[in-house]
Design a protein around this motif. Structure first.
Motif, PDB file in Angstrom:
ATOM      1  N   GLY A  38       0.744  -1.397  -0.086  1.00 10.55           N
ATOM      2  CA  GLY A  38       0.185  -0.093   0.002  1.00 10.55           C
ATOM      3  C   GLY A  38       0.819   1.162  -0.007  1.00 10.55           C
ATOM      4  O   GLY A  38       0.397   2.376   0.494  1.00 10.55           O
ATOM      5  N   LEU A  39       2.228   1.075  -0.615  1.00  8.36           N
ATOM      6  CA  LEU A  39       2.951   2.426  -0.568  1.00  8.36           C
ATOM      7  C   LEU A  39       2.074   3.522  -1.432  1.00  8.36           C
ATOM      8  O   LEU A  39       2.487   4.736  -1.213  1.00  8.36           O
ATOM      9  N   TRP A  40       1.824   3.143  -2.731  1.00  4.95           N
ATOM     10  CA  TRP A  40       1.495   4.268  -3.838  1.00  4.95           C
ATOM     11  C   TRP A  40       0.432   5.202  -3.114  1.00  4.95           C
ATOM     12  O   TRP A  40       0.445   6.349  -3.003  1.00  4.95           O
ATOM     13  N   PRO A  41      -0.726   4.595  -2.479  1.00  5.67           N
ATOM     14  CA  PRO A  41      -1.811   5.498  -1.910  1.00  5.67           C
ATOM     15  C   PRO A  41      -1.115   6.410  -0.889  1.00  5.67           C
ATOM     16  O   PRO A  41      -1.406   7.732  -0.822  1.00  5.67           O
ATOM     17  N   ARG A  42      -0.325   5.957   0.045  1.00  2.97           N
ATOM     18  CA  ARG A  42       0.273   6.709   1.095  1.00  2.97           C
ATOM     19  C   ARG A  42       1.078   7.826   0.477  1.00  2.97           C
ATOM     20  O   ARG A  42       1.241   8.848   0.876  1.00  2.97           O
ATOM     21  N   LEU A  43       1.857   7.510  -0.464  1.00  2.00           N
ATOM     22  CA  LEU A  43       2.910   8.213  -1.130  1.00  2.00           C
ATOM     23  C   LEU A  43       2.233   9.343  -1.883  1.00  2.00           C
ATOM     24  O   LEU A  43       2.256  10.631  -1.532  1.00  2.00           O
ATOM     25  N   GLN A  44       1.106   9.221  -2.601  1.00  2.00           N
ATOM     26  CA  GLN A  44       0.247  10.105  -3.089  1.00  2.00           C
ATOM     27  C   GLN A  44      -0.562  11.131  -2.101  1.00  2.00           C
ATOM     28  O   GLN A  44      -0.441  12.276  -2.438  1.00  2.00           O
ATOM     29  N   ALA A  45      -0.916  10.520  -1.221  1.00  2.27           N
ATOM     30  CA  ALA A  45      -1.398  11.463  -0.298  1.00  2.27           C
ATOM     31  C   ALA A  45      -0.520  12.445   0.406  1.00  2.27           C
ATOM     32  O   ALA A  45      -0.901  13.661   0.787  1.00  2.27           O
ATOM     33  N   ALA A  46       0.624  11.725   0.690  1.00  2.00           N
ATOM     34  CA  ALA A  46       1.451  12.780   1.663  1.00  2.00           C
ATOM     35  C   ALA A  46       1.999  13.747   0.514  1.00  2.00           C
ATOM     36  O   ALA A  46       2.272  15.073   0.908  1.00  2.00           O
ATOM     37  N   LEU A  47       2.138  13.555  -0.775  1.00  2.00           N
ATOM     38  CA  LEU A  47       2.627  14.397  -1.604  1.00  2.00           C
ATOM     39  C   LEU A  47       1.813  15.641  -2.021  1.00  2.00           C
ATOM     40  O   LEU A  47       1.856  16.880  -2.123  1.00  2.00           O
ATOM     41  N   LEU A  48       0.556  15.162  -2.221  1.00  2.00           N
ATOM     42  CA  LEU A  48      -0.593  16.171  -2.499  1.00  2.00           C
ATOM     43  C   LEU A  48      -0.943  16.999  -1.285  1.00  2.00           C
ATOM     44  O   LEU A  48      -1.006  18.191  -1.190  1.00  2.00           O
ATOM     45  N   THR A  49      -0.548  16.401   0.051  1.00  2.00           N
ATOM     46  CA  THR A  49      -0.809  17.229   1.240  1.00  2.00           C
ATOM     47  C   THR A  49       0.212  18.372   1.107  1.00  2.00           C
ATOM     48  O   THR A  49      -0.129  19.564   1.430  1.00  2.00           O
ATOM     49  N   GLU A  50       1.279  17.818   0.887  1.00  2.00           N
ATOM     50  CA  GLU A  50       2.662  18.746   0.797  1.00  2.00           C
ATOM     51  C   GLU A  50       2.418  19.950   0.053  1.00  2.00           C
ATOM     52  O   GLU A  50       2.665  21.017   0.071  1.00  2.00           O
ATOM     53  N   LEU A  51       1.702  19.358  -1.344  1.00  2.00           N
ATOM     54  CA  LEU A  51       1.553  20.644  -2.455  1.00  2.00           C
ATOM     55  C   LEU A  51       0.309  21.652  -2.014  1.00  2.00           C
ATOM     56  O   LEU A  51       0.512  22.459  -2.015  1.00  2.00           O
ATOM     57  N   ARG A  52      -0.782  21.046  -1.374  1.00  2.00           N
ATOM     58  CA  ARG A  52      -1.645  21.932  -1.027  1.00  2.00           C
ATOM     59  C   ARG A  52      -1.082  22.848   0.197  1.00  2.00           C
ATOM     60  O   ARG A  52      -1.600  23.951   0.157  1.00  2.00           O
ATOM     61  N   ARG A  53      -0.249  22.404   1.153  1.00  2.00           N
ATOM     62  CA  ARG A  53       0.152  23.397   2.104  1.00  2.00           C
ATOM     63  C   ARG A  53       1.026  24.531   1.455  1.00  2.00           C
ATOM     64  O   ARG A  53       1.132  25.598   2.040  1.00  2.00           O
ATOM     65  N   ALA A  54       1.684  23.953   0.410  1.00  3.82           N
ATOM     66  CA  ALA A  54       2.682  24.977   0.026  1.00  3.82           C
ATOM     67  C   ALA A  54       1.891  25.915  -1.285  1.00  3.82           C
ATOM     68  O   ALA A  54       2.393  26.700  -1.969  1.00  3.82           O
ATOM     69  N   ASP A  55       0.620  25.681  -1.216  1.00  6.21           N
ATOM     70  CA  ASP A  55      -0.393  26.312  -2.409  1.00  6.21           C
ATOM     71  C   ASP A  55       0.079  26.095  -3.825  1.00  6.21           C
ATOM     72  O   ASP A  55       0.296  27.018  -4.663  1.00  6.21           O
ATOM     73  N   LEU A  56       0.567  24.770  -4.164  1.00  6.99           N
ATOM     74  CA  LEU A  56       1.020  24.636  -5.304  1.00  6.99           C
ATOM     75  C   LEU A  56       0.442  23.627  -6.135  1.00  6.99           C
ATOM     76  O   LEU A  56       0.591  23.312  -7.158  1.00  6.99           O
TER      77      LEU A  56
END
Length: 134
Positions: free
Chosen positions: A79-97
């Motif tokens: 289940g690495l890929w859903p966790r990785l996608q969620a983490a990277l999307l969260t980081e992009l949202r926080r940076a408003d990117l």
């Protein structure tokens, strides 16, 4: 080449999400496993170049294509890929990117219901009953 495929900044974000490697046996431990970063570089190589797994050059990536494919399979099962996608999307949202103006949704991400939900019965496309063959 590994640093070009998986830059240090990206690896620093991904490394904590990787599943733990199983503990090696003390007696008859076998070969050392390929490092996770090398395997990830192989996956990125396949995605960028569009080559088959068997065509991954071990001299460039650092391991064979079969090894890369097995690690991809193991990470998918873990289940690495859903966790990785969620983490990277969260980081992009926080940076408003994160810009969702241009995005695509297909059946691999959204469940496609067979026929959807309708309130009226569907008309038959057959002109009439089929003649009996007996």
């Amino acid at each position: 080449m590994i640093a070009n495929l998986v830059p240090d900044e990206l690896w620093d974000r991904i490394a904590p999400l990787m599943p733990a490697r199983p503990v090696r046996r003390h007696r008859h431990p076998g070969r050392l496993p390929v490092p996770d970063r090398v395997a990830l570089a192989g996956i990125v190589y396949v995605l960028r170049k569009g080559v088959a797994w068997r065509d991954v050059p071990a001299s460039v990536v650092g391991c064979s294509g079969v090894t890369v494919w097995r690690r991809l399979r193991d990470w998918t099962e873990a289940g690495l890929w859903p966790r990785l996608q969620a983490a990277l999307l969260t980081e992009l949202r926080r940076a408003d990117l994160l810009d969702l103006d241009d995005c695509a949704v297909d059946g691999s991400h959204v469940r496609a219901l067979k026929g959807g939900i309708t309130s009226a019965p569907r008309p038959s496309i057959v002109p009439g009953p089929a003649p009996s063959t007996t």
